[in-house]
Design a protein around this motif. Structure first.
Motif, PDB file in Angstrom:
ATOM      1  N   TRP A  21       0.832  -1.212   0.000  1.00 41.91           N
ATOM      2  CA  TRP A  21       0.000   0.000   0.000  1.00 41.91           C
ATOM      3  C   TRP A  21       0.865   1.260   0.000  1.00 41.91           C
ATOM      4  O   TRP A  21       0.550   2.241  -0.666  1.00 41.91           O
ATOM      5  CB  TRP A  21      -0.918   0.020   1.234  1.00 41.91           C
ATOM      6  N   LYS A  22       1.964   1.191   0.760  1.00 38.25           N
ATOM      7  CA  LYS A  22       2.860   2.328   0.873  1.00 38.25           C
ATOM      8  C   LYS A  22       3.541   2.594  -0.474  1.00 38.25           C
ATOM      9  O   LYS A  22       3.534   3.718  -0.970  1.00 38.25           O
ATOM     10  CB  LYS A  22       3.914   2.004   1.926  1.00 38.25           C
ATOM     11  N   GLU A  23       4.119   1.521  -1.060  1.00 37.31           N
ATOM     12  CA  GLU A  23       4.863   1.676  -2.304  1.00 37.31           C
ATOM     13  C   GLU A  23       3.969   2.107  -3.461  1.00 37.31           C
ATOM     14  O   GLU A  23       4.382   2.876  -4.323  1.00 37.31           O
ATOM     15  CB  GLU A  23       5.563   0.361  -2.662  1.00 37.31           C
ATOM     16  N   ASN A  24       2.758   1.590  -3.486  1.00 37.08           N
ATOM     17  CA  ASN A  24       1.854   1.901  -4.605  1.00 37.08           C
ATOM     18  C   ASN A  24       0.976   3.120  -4.336  1.00 37.08           C
ATOM     19  O   ASN A  24       0.131   3.456  -5.162  1.00 37.08           O
ATOM     20  CB  ASN A  24       0.979   0.688  -4.906  1.00 37.08           C
ATOM     21  N   LYS A  25       1.176   3.756  -3.178  1.00 41.98           N
ATOM     22  CA  LYS A  25       0.344   4.894  -2.787  1.00 41.98           C
ATOM     23  C   LYS A  25      -1.138   4.590  -3.046  1.00 41.98           C
ATOM     24  O   LYS A  25      -1.874   5.385  -3.639  1.00 41.98           O
ATOM     25  CB  LYS A  25       0.770   6.157  -3.535  1.00 41.98           C
ATOM     26  N   THR A  26      -1.533   3.429  -2.574  1.00 43.18           N
ATOM     27  CA  THR A  26      -2.890   2.930  -2.837  1.00 43.18           C
ATOM     28  C   THR A  26      -3.963   3.900  -2.335  1.00 43.18           C
ATOM     29  O   THR A  26      -5.027   4.020  -2.938  1.00 43.18           O
ATOM     30  CB  THR A  26      -3.057   1.562  -2.144  1.00 43.18           C
ATOM     31  N   PHE A  27      -3.679   4.585  -1.251  1.00 38.56           N
ATOM     32  CA  PHE A  27      -4.730   5.394  -0.629  1.00 38.56           C
ATOM     33  C   PHE A  27      -4.531   6.888  -0.848  1.00 38.56           C
ATOM     34  O   PHE A  27      -4.992   7.708  -0.061  1.00 38.56           O
ATOM     35  CB  PHE A  27      -4.823   5.043   0.862  1.00 38.56           C
ATOM     36  N   LYS A  28      -3.861   7.212  -1.924  1.00 38.35           N
ATOM     37  CA  LYS A  28      -3.651   8.606  -2.273  1.00 38.35           C
ATOM     38  C   LYS A  28      -4.998   9.270  -2.560  1.00 38.35           C
ATOM     39  O   LYS A  28      -5.804   8.747  -3.337  1.00 38.35           O
ATOM     40  CB  LYS A  28      -2.782   8.671  -3.521  1.00 38.35           C
ATOM     41  N   ALA A  29      -5.227  10.399  -1.938  1.00 39.77           N
ATOM     42  CA  ALA A  29      -6.445  11.168  -2.214  1.00 39.77           C
ATOM     43  C   ALA A  29      -6.133  12.123  -3.360  1.00 39.77           C
ATOM     44  O   ALA A  29      -5.100  12.782  -3.354  1.00 39.77           O
ATOM     45  CB  ALA A  29      -6.856  11.947  -0.977  1.00 39.77           C
ATOM     46  N   ASP A 127       1.149  10.790   2.730  1.00 40.12           N
ATOM     47  CA  ASP A 127       1.834  11.945   2.151  1.00 40.12           C
ATOM     48  C   ASP A 127       1.302  13.258   2.714  1.00 40.12           C
ATOM     49  O   ASP A 127       1.889  14.315   2.498  1.00 40.12           O
ATOM     50  CB  ASP A 127       1.674  11.950   0.622  1.00 40.12           C
ATOM     51  N   ARG A 128       0.171  13.184   3.388  1.00 43.38           N
ATOM     52  CA  ARG A 128      -0.424  14.407   3.925  1.00 43.38           C
ATOM     53  C   ARG A 128      -0.209  14.550   5.429  1.00 43.38           C
ATOM     54  O   ARG A 128      -0.868  15.371   6.076  1.00 43.38           O
ATOM     55  CB  ARG A 128      -1.924  14.423   3.623  1.00 43.38           C
ATOM     56  N   GLU A 129       0.660  13.737   5.976  1.00 44.51           N
ATOM     57  CA  GLU A 129       0.947  13.782   7.420  1.00 44.51           C
ATOM     58  C   GLU A 129       1.350  15.196   7.850  1.00 44.51           C
ATOM     59  O   GLU A 129       2.142  15.846   7.187  1.00 44.51           O
ATOM     60  CB  GLU A 129       2.098  12.801   7.691  1.00 44.51           C
ATOM     61  N   ILE A 130       0.803  15.647   8.957  1.00 43.24           N
ATOM     62  CA  ILE A 130       1.184  16.971   9.464  1.00 43.24           C
ATOM     63  C   ILE A 130       1.605  16.886  10.922  1.00 43.24           C
ATOM     64  O   ILE A 130       1.300  15.919  11.612  1.00 43.24           O
ATOM     65  CB  ILE A 130       0.034  18.002   9.330  1.00 43.24           C
ATOM     66  N   GLY A 780      -6.195 -15.171  -7.578  1.00 47.91           N
ATOM     67  CA  GLY A 780      -5.784 -14.925  -8.948  1.00 47.91           C
ATOM     68  C   GLY A 780      -5.852 -13.475  -9.403  1.00 47.91           C
ATOM     69  O   GLY A 780      -5.720 -13.200 -10.594  1.00 47.91           O
ATOM     70  N   HIS A 781      -6.028 -12.530  -8.483  1.00 44.26           N
ATOM     71  CA  HIS A 781      -6.113 -11.135  -8.902  1.00 44.26           C
ATOM     72  C   HIS A 781      -4.755 -10.467  -8.749  1.00 44.26           C
ATOM     73  O   HIS A 781      -4.043 -10.738  -7.801  1.00 44.26           O
ATOM     74  CB  HIS A 781      -7.162 -10.394  -8.078  1.00 44.26           C
ATOM     75  N   ARG A 782      -4.453  -9.585  -9.677  1.00 42.90           N
ATOM     76  CA  ARG A 782      -3.148  -8.946  -9.679  1.00 42.90           C
ATOM     77  C   ARG A 782      -3.133  -7.695  -8.806  1.00 42.90           C
ATOM     78  O   ARG A 782      -2.186  -7.425  -8.101  1.00 42.90           O
ATOM     79  CB  ARG A 782      -2.795  -8.527 -11.113  1.00 42.90           C
ATOM     80  N   ASP A 783      -4.232  -6.914  -8.910  1.00 45.44           N
ATOM     81  CA  ASP A 783      -4.241  -5.614  -8.255  1.00 45.44           C
ATOM     82  C   ASP A 783      -4.886  -5.681  -6.871  1.00 45.44           C
ATOM     83  O   ASP A 783      -5.595  -6.623  -6.549  1.00 45.44           O
ATOM     84  CB  ASP A 783      -5.028  -4.608  -9.112  1.00 45.44           C
ATOM     85  N   THR A 784      -4.640  -4.633  -6.126  1.00 52.54           N
ATOM     86  CA  THR A 784      -5.300  -4.477  -4.831  1.00 52.54           C
ATOM     87  C   THR A 784      -6.816  -4.519  -5.020  1.00 52.54           C
ATOM     88  O   THR A 784      -7.324  -4.073  -6.050  1.00 52.54           O
ATOM     89  CB  THR A 784      -4.906  -3.139  -4.187  1.00 52.54           C
TER      90      THR A 784
END
Length: 863
Positions: A21-29, A127-130, A780-784
Motif C-alpha cells: 500500500w505504501k509503495e503503490n500509494k494505494t490510498f492517495k487522495a 503523504d499528507r501527514e502533518i 488470482g487477482h493482480r491488483d489491490t
RNA sequence: GCCGGAGUGGCGGAAUGGCAGACGCGCUAGACUCAAAAUCUGGUAUCCGCAAGGGUGUGCGGGUUCGACUCCCGCCUCCGGUACCA
C-alpha cells in the motif's frame, strides 16, 4: 515479495500488504477529482505521548478506516489522513527535568506512534501527514492568529487567572477541574497575570445557532449549548440611597422584583469600596482579601455554607421605593452578568440560603397551586409565609404599585409586563447573557507556538510582517520560567530583541506562547493542502474537500476542541477564507474502552498484579479476600493497561481490528477482554482455510465454478445486504457476526463457488484488509482490491417459497408452521386454524380475535 | 443538584412493537491423538420433570396493546459531563 505461507500467519502477510500500500500509494487522495464524489473522513489526531498508543486510540481509527475502505469500493474519492498534535506540556516537563529538547522527545514519540499506527494497516494518505510543531505548519497557525488579531478578536488582559504554581503556568477554565489542574491534578489559585484573550463571546450567538444544522450526537450538542449558556432576562438599575451611584443587576426573573429584599455584589465589584460605610469597612476589606486569595477549590468547597458582609448602605427597589441592604458575597460571580444581583430569597434557593443565614427578610410574591405544592411535598402556607423557597411556577401576588400590577399573572406574562414597564421608565432593559467567557489564549510555556507579535517601547503591540512568519521558537538550554515569573522565552535574550523594519524602533517579542488547542483548531484544513508554502491552503482544494463528512473522536473533546475550532472556522468563514460555516457535518464519538479490574468487598479497586484467579473466582494475593471483577478505566496504577503491540504480535492487526469492532456498538463504553480476541482470530483462520489448502498452500480443491445451492446462494445475498447496511450504519459488530454465519455455512459445503468466495473476501476487506488482500491475490487477482466495486445483493436470489411462522395462543408462542412466503393475512389465519396442533391448543375454547402479521406470526386470542 | 447515556445468561453483546438471548468468549461432552495442544461436532438463561413438556425471566413498580427488552408514567442503580451563571 516474501515467501508464501500455507497456514494463516498474520505476521507473514500484514507487513507485506502494508508495504504494498505504501509503495503503490494505494490510498492517495486525488485533489479536485470531479469524476468521483469526494469524501473527507477525519480522525481526531493524537498527542504523541511517551507511553505510545493504548487500545483506545485504534478504536476510532479502525471505525473510520473501515468506513473509508468501504466507501472507496463504492466509488468515492476519499481523503483520510493522520498527523500529530505535538505541542504540549509533557515534553516540556521532561525537558525541564532532563534538558532534552522537546523537539527531540516529540520526534522520537512521533516515530513510535507512526510505526504503531502503520501496524494496524490504516488506509491513510501518509503523504499528507502533518505535525503542529513543524515551523512549516505553525507558520500558518500564526498567520490565522494574525487574521484574528486584525479582526480585533485578540486583546490583552490582566484579570485574575487560574495559576498553577506546580506547572508554572496559567490554565483555561476548562483545564481546571474542581480547583485542580486537569493535567497532573495540582492545586490552582487565582493570580493576576498579563494574558492574551480571544473574543469567542463575540461569536456566542453564531456558535449557538450553528449547532442546529449539525449531525452530531444530541448529547454533545446539548453540552455545547449549555457551555454557551444563553439566558434572557433584564438589566435593572437600583439607585443607592443618599448617593448618585447606581447599581446595575442582571436577572432572568425581572418579574420577581417585588420580592427583592436585598442586593449582593461580587467581592471584586468596582463599587464595593464606595458603598462601604466607615463602620463596616474593616470587615468588608477583610472579606474581600480572603475571597481574592481563595483558590477555586476553596470557593467551590464553600458552596454549601454561604458567607458575606453587609456594606452598610442601601439601594432603592425601583418598583416599590423600599430601601434594601447591600451585601457582598463570593456566591456572586464578578465575571457573569454585571457582577451584582438583586436577591429574591423567597424564590431563589441560593438567596434563600443566604437570607436564612443572615436573617434577611423573605417576602413571598408567587403563589403556587395546591397540586404543585403537593407534588413538591411542601405546604402552601409555608411558601406564603416565606418559610420555604418556591422556585417553580405560580401566580404573582403582592406584586403591584401605582402604575403596574402583576398580580394574578403567570411567570412568562409578568416577565414581559415587567420588562416593558422598566424600559418605559428608563429603569432597565431586556438583555441576553451568555455563560461563555472569552478564551484565555496564552500560556507561560516554551513548547508552544510563539505569538507573531512585538511590543513597542510605547506599549503598542504590532503583528510582525507576514513575510517574517514563522516566528520560530529559539533554541534554549533552560525551559523553566524566569526567576521573576516571566515565561521561559524571556530568557532568549537574542531572540527577544526585535527592530521594527518600518520605524526602526527597538521592540520586544511577545514571550507567551499559544495553548495546545491552537494547532488543533485548524488542522483539518491543512490536510487539504499540507505542502503549500504560499498559503495555508488553496481555496479551490478547500472548496472541493470541505466540509468534513465524518469526524470521529472521543467525547472528552465535546466542549473544548470542538467549540474552539468551530469559533476559528466561523471567523475564517466571515473572512471568506473557507467555504462553509461549519467544519464538521457529522460527528461520532467512539465509546471508551475499559480495562478489566477487581474490587474488594469494601468496593476499593485492587491492582491486577495483586489478583489471583482460582476456580473461576478471584482472590487478593495478600489478604486472601474474594474479589469481584468489574470494568474500570485503564490506568498504570491498576496495572490493567493493554498494549496494542502485544495483541498484534500475538494475533495480528486484522484480529485486533475485528475484535475492537466486534466487542459491541461503536459508540458505547466497552470492557476489553483479551480472551475475546481468540474468537475473531479463529474466525480468520476459518476464512483462510475456506480458500487456502494449509497443506500445500494452493487454493482449496473445493473451490470451483459449480453454482451454490439455492439455500447457500440465499445466505450469501442476505449477507451482502446485511453487511452493507451494517457498515453504512457503523454497526460493525453485527456485520462481523453476519460474516461469521456466512463463513460457518460456506465451510460446510463440499463445493465452494469461486464467485461466492470472492464476494466474501470483498465483504471482509474493509474490516480485515490484510487477509482480504492476500486471499484476493491467491484467488488470482493482480491488483489491490481497494477499488474493486462493492458486491450487490440480488433481491431475486433472496426469495424463498416457504417460511416458518409462529402461532401464538393468547400471546404465547405455541406452534411453528410452514406457510408460503407470500401468504396473505387471511391465508395465514386459515392455515393456522387448520393445523392439528393449533386445534388441540384451542380445543374447547372460543376464539375472540385473531391477528396475523405477514411473514411473522398469527396470534389467536381465545377465552 | 442539573444535563446526557446505560441497565438483557457466568461474560461481551443481538433483537427498537411480533419466536428474547443471534454472533462470540467461557464452560461442558464427544471425535481426532499414545497423550496433549490445535482443530472439528454437539450442548449450555433459569426452575419443575427421566422425558415429552410446562412455569418463570430483559434493574424495580404501574400503564397502553391481541402482543412490550422495545412505547407511556413513577422510581432505583451505575457511568460521563457540569456545577452558586442569578
Amino acid at each position: 515479495m516474501s515467501e508464501q505461507c500455507n497456514a494463516y500467519e498474520p505476521a507473514a502477510i500484514e507487513g507485506k500488504w502494508q508495504q504494498y500500500w505504501k509503495e503503490n500509494k494505494t490510498f492517495k487522495a486525488v485533489d479536485c477529482d470531479t469524476s468521483r464524489e469526494k469524501l473527507y473522513v477525519l480522525d481526531m489526531f493524537p498527542y504523541p505521548s511517551g507511553a505510545g498508543l493504548h487500545v483506545g486510540h485504534p478504536e476510532g481509527y479502525t471505525a473510520s478506516d473501515i468506513w473509508c475502505r468501504y466507501k472507496r469500493m463504492k466509488g468515492y474519492n476519499v481523503l483520510h489522513t493522520m498527523g500529530w498534535d505535538a505541542f504540549g506540556l509533557p515534553a516540556e516537563q521532561y525537558a525541564v527535568k532532563t534538558g532534552t529538547h522537546p523537539a527531540v522527545t516529540t520526534k522520537k514519540n512521533i516515530e513510535v506512534f507512526r510505526r504503531q499506527l502503520e501496524s494496524f494497516g490504516f488506509s491513510f494518505d501518509w503523504d499528507r501527514e502533518i505535525n503542529t510543531t513543524d515551523p512549516g505548519y505553525y507558520k500558518w497557525t500564526q498567520w490565522i492568529f494574525s487574521q484574528l488579531f486584525r479582526e480585533g478578536l485578540a486583546y490583552q488582559s490582566e484579570l485574575p487567572v487560574n495559576w498553577c504554581p506546580e506547572l508554572g503556568t496559567v490554565l483555561a477554565n476548562e483545564e481546571v477541574i474542581n480547583g485542580r489542574s486537569e493535567v497532573g491534578n495540582y492545586p490552582v489559585i487565582r493570580k493576576p497575570i498579563r494574558q492574551w484573550v480571544l473574543k469567542i463571546t463575540e461569536y456566542a450567538e453564531e456558535l449557538l445557532q450553528g449547532i442546529e444544522e449539525l449531525d452530531w450526537p444530541e448529547g454533545t450538542k446539548e453540552m455545547q449549548r449549555n457551555w454557551i449558556g444563553k439566558s434572557t432576562g433584564a438589566e435593572v438599575d437600583f439607585q443607592v440611597q443618599g448617593s448618585k451611584a447606581c447599581l446595575r443587576v442582571y436577572t432572568t426573573r425581572p418579574d420577581t422584583l417585588f420580592g427583592a429584599t436585598y442586593m449582593v455584589l461580587a467581592p471584586e465589584h468596582p463599587l464595593v469600596g464606595q458603598l462601604t460605610t466607615p463602620e463596616r469597612r474593616s470587615a468588608v476589606v477583610a472579606y474581600c482579601q480572603a475571597a481574592s486569595s481563595k483558590s477555586d477549590l476553596d470557593r467551590t468547597e464553600l458552596n454549601k455554607d454561604k458567607t458575606g458582609e453587609f456594606l452598610g448602605s442601601y439601594a432603592i427597589n425601583p418598583v416599590n421605593g423600599q430601601p434594601i441592604p447591600i451585601w457582598i458575597s463570593d456566591y456572586v460571580l464578578a465575571s457573569y452578568g454585571t457582577g451584582a444581583i438583586m436577591a429574591v430569597p423567597a424564590h431563589d434557593s441560593r438567596d434563600f440560603e443566604f437570607a436564612s443565614k443572615f436573617s434577611l427578610p423573605i417576602v413571598c410574591i408567587m403563589k403556587p397551586s395546591l397540586q404543585d405544592c403537593a407534588a413538591a411535598g411542601v405546604q402552601l402556607s409555608d411558601v406564603l409565609a416565606g418559610k420555604v423557597c418556591w422556585t417553580g411556577e405560580g401566580v404573582h401576588s403582592n406584586s403591584a404599585n401605582a402604575e403596574l400590577s402583576l398580580d394574578g399573572l403567570g411567570v412568562d406574562d409578568s416577565k414581559k409586563t415587567m420588562t416593558l414597564w422598566l424600559e418605559s421608565k428608563g429603569l432597565g432593559k431586556g438583555t441576553v447573557n451568555y455563560k461563555l467567557r472569552d478564551w484565555l489564549f496564552s500560556r507561560q510555556r516554551y513548547w508552544g507556538e510563539p505569538f507573531p507579535l512585538v511590543h513597542g517601547p510605547d506599549g503598542s503591540v504590532k503583528l510582525v510582517p507576514e513575510a517574517e512568519l514563522p516566528v520560530v521558537l529559539p533554541e534554549m538550554d533552560d525551559y523553566k520560567p524566569t526567576a521573576d515569573g516571566e515565561p521561559p522565552l524571556a530568557r532568549a535574550k537574542q531572540w527577544l530583541n526585535y527592530r521594527d523594519p518600518g520605524s526602526g524602533q527597538k521592540c520586544l517579542r511577545e514571550t507567551n506562547t499559544m495553548p495546545q488547542w491552537a494547532g488543533s483548531c485548524w488542522y483539518y484544513l491543512r490536510y487539504i493542502d499540507p505542502h503549500n508554502e504560499k498559503a495555508a491552503w488553496d481555496p479551490a482544494k478547500e472548496k472541493y474537500w470541505m466540509p468534513v463528512d465524518l469526524y470521529v473522536g472521543g467525547a472528552e473533546h465535546a466542549v473544548l476542541h470542538l467549540l474552539y475550532s468551530r469559533f476559528w472556522h466561523k471567523v475564517l468563514y466571515k473572512l471568506g477564507l473557507v467555504s462553509h460555516p461549519e467544519p464538521w457535518k457529522r460527528l461520532i464519538h467512539q465509546g471508551m474502552i475499559l480495562g478489566i479490574s477487581y474490587k474488594d468487598q469494601r468496593g476499593a479497586l485492587v491492582p491486577n498484579d495483586l489478583v489471583e484467579p482460582r476456580d473461576g473466582k478471584y482472590f487478593h494475593r495478600e489478604s486472601g479476600e474474594e474479589l469481584t471483577m468489574l470494568p474500570a478505566k485503564m490506568s498504570k496504577s491498576l496495572k490493567n493497561v493493554v498494549n496494542p503491540d502485544d495483541i498484534i504480535k500475538r494475533y495480528g492487526a486484522d484480529a485486533f481490528r475485528l475484535y475492537e469492532m466486534f466487542m459491541g456498538p461503536l459508540r458505547e463504553v466497552k470492557p476489553w477482554n483479551t480472551e475475546g480476541v481468540e474468537g475473531v482470530y479463529r474466525f480468520l483462520h476459518r476464512v483462510w482455510k475456506l480458500i487456502v489448502d494449509v497443506q500445500s498452500g494452493a487454493l482449496c480443491a473445493e473451490i470451483c465454478d459449480d453454482p451454490l445451492s439455492p439455500e447457500a446462494e440465499r445466505l450469501l445475498h442476505q449477507s451482502i445486504k446485511k453487511v452493507t447496511e451494517d457498515i453504512e450504519n457503523l454497526s460493525y459488530n453485527t456485520a462481523i457476526s453476519q460474516l461469521m454465519i456466512l463463513v460457518n455455512e460456506l465451510n460446510r459445503l463440499e463445493k465452494r463457488n469461486r464467485q461466492a468466495v470472492e464476494t466474501l473476501v470483498l465483504l471482509l476487506s474493509p474490516l480485515a484488509p490484510h487477509i482480504a488482500e492476500e486471499l484476493w491475490q491467491r484467488l488470482g487477482h493482480r491488483d489491490t482490491l481497494a477499488y474493486t466495486p462493492w458486491p450487490q445483493a440480488d433481491p431475486e436470489k433472496m426469495k424463498v417459497s416457504e417460511i416458518e411462522i409462529v402461532v401464538q395462543i393468547n400471546g404465547k408462542p405455541r406452534v411453528r408452521l410452514q406457510v408460503p412466503a407470500d401468504a396473505s393475512q387471511a391465508q395465514m389465519q386459515e392455515l393456522a386454524l387448520a393445523d392439528a396442533a393449533v386445534q388441540e391448543q384451542i380445543a374447547g375454547r372460543s376464539i375472540v380475535k385473531s391477528i396475523a402479521v405477514p411473514a411473522r406470526l398469527v396470534n389467536i386470542v381465545v377465552k
